[in-house]
Write an enzyme that holds these catalytic residues in place. Structure first.
Site, PDB file in Angstrom:
ATOM      1  N   HIS A 104     -20.344 -82.109  20.241  1.00  0.00           N
ATOM      2  CA  HIS A 104     -20.204 -81.478  21.550  1.00  0.00           C
ATOM      3  C   HIS A 104     -19.300 -80.257  21.490  1.00  0.00           C
ATOM      4  O   HIS A 104     -18.576 -80.027  20.513  1.00  0.00           O
ATOM      5  CB  HIS A 104     -19.671 -82.485  22.575  1.00  0.00           C
ATOM      6  CG  HIS A 104     -18.282 -82.969  22.306  1.00  0.00           C
ATOM      7  ND1 HIS A 104     -17.160 -82.282  22.699  1.00  0.00           N
ATOM      8  CD2 HIS A 104     -17.825 -84.089  21.673  1.00  0.00           C
ATOM      9  CE1 HIS A 104     -16.073 -82.956  22.342  1.00  0.00           C
ATOM     10  NE2 HIS A 104     -16.450 -84.047  21.705  1.00  0.00           N
TER      11      HIS A 104
ATOM     12  N   CYS B  72     -15.484 -88.286  18.232  1.00  0.00           N
ATOM     13  CA  CYS B  72     -16.591 -87.343  18.294  1.00  0.00           C
ATOM     14  C   CYS B  72     -16.289 -86.073  17.504  1.00  0.00           C
ATOM     15  O   CYS B  72     -15.151 -85.778  17.177  1.00  0.00           O
ATOM     16  CB  CYS B  72     -16.900 -86.994  19.747  1.00  0.00           C
ATOM     17  SG  CYS B  72     -17.503 -88.407  20.696  1.00  0.00           S
TER      18      CYS B  72
END
Length: 243
Positions: free
Chosen positions: A193, A209
């Site tokens: 992301h 992440c």
């Protein structure tokens, strides 16, 4: 004087010669200088581009109704800026490879090269590794922290799944794009992301992440194939040829 029969024979022979010449004109090969060129392998420039191109890559940009600030790329380690490199992964073209220790993400290209992006990765204890599929992709996603994260940080409860998550925007932790990783048909809760926090690239700061600056995640989003395979390593790629 030609007889009528001789004139007819002469006319027939001339017509046959003309037809033969016309057919020959349709089948004659082009001269060597006019033949279609043989396709050659595309040569892609490797390494960092010049300042003008870097300025353009990391300039402020409006996307989806949101203004993404410019990245002060001169304050970043140059190795973490987006650049094309010889592929160190050995994976097929179209594969996404995350080198967690190196803080790099590679998108493997045909012909032995890869586009390399600098990334921030999960803190020790929250990192994931394995082989999966980018099953879903979203521009300007809503952020819905999982229950495990909310248990650690109760102040995030207002952004829970039940409450609809955090609205898209520059302050949203998922940034301009999110790519959702599945393994064996199940969501791993692991994401690629965007982030506005350019100074987090090259560091271990997020909860599991992989984050890229927004300008880079937009570029990756455009390039990555549908349902691309992703491999995340927790061991260095040096053994596989990375310089």
């Amino acid at each position: 004087m030609f007889s009528k029969m001789q004139l007819q024979r002469r006319t027939f022979l001339l017509g046959a010669m003309s037809a033969t010449a016309a057919l020959a004109g349709c089948t004659t090969s082009m001269p060597a200088t006019e033949r279609a060129p043989v396709p050659r392998l595309v040569s892609r420039p490797l390494g960092l581009p010049g300042d003008a191109e870097l300025e353009a890559r990391y300039a402020a940009v409006e996307d989806g109704g949101h203004l993404i600030p410019a990245v002060p790329y001169r304050q970043m380690d140059p190795k973490y800026l987006r650049q094309r490199v010889p592929d160190p992964t050995g994976e097929p073209a179209g594969t996404v490879v995350v080198d967690t220790p190196g803080r790099y993400l590679y998108l493997v290209e045909p012909g032995g090269t890869a586009m390399r992006y600098g990334v921030g990765i999960g803190r020790e204890g929250f990192a994931w590794e394995g082989d999966g599929i980018i099953h879903w992709r979203q521009a300007w996603p809503r952020w819905k922290p999982p229950a495990e994260m909310i248990a650690r940080r109760p102040e995030l409860a207002e952004y829970s799944v039940e409450n609809g998550g955090m609205a898209p925007g520059i302050k949203n932790p998922l940034g301009a794009r999110a790519l959702y990783i599945f393994q064996n048909g199940r969501d791993t809760l692991y994401r690629l992301h965007g982030t506005p926090e350019w100074n987090s690239i090259g560091k271990a700061t997020s909860s599991g992440c992989v984050r890229l600056v927004n300008q880079d995640v937009i570029d990756l989003y455009k390039r990555v194939p549908y349902h691309a395979r992703i491999v995340v390593y927790q061991t260095p790629l040096i053994a596989q040829g990375q310089a």
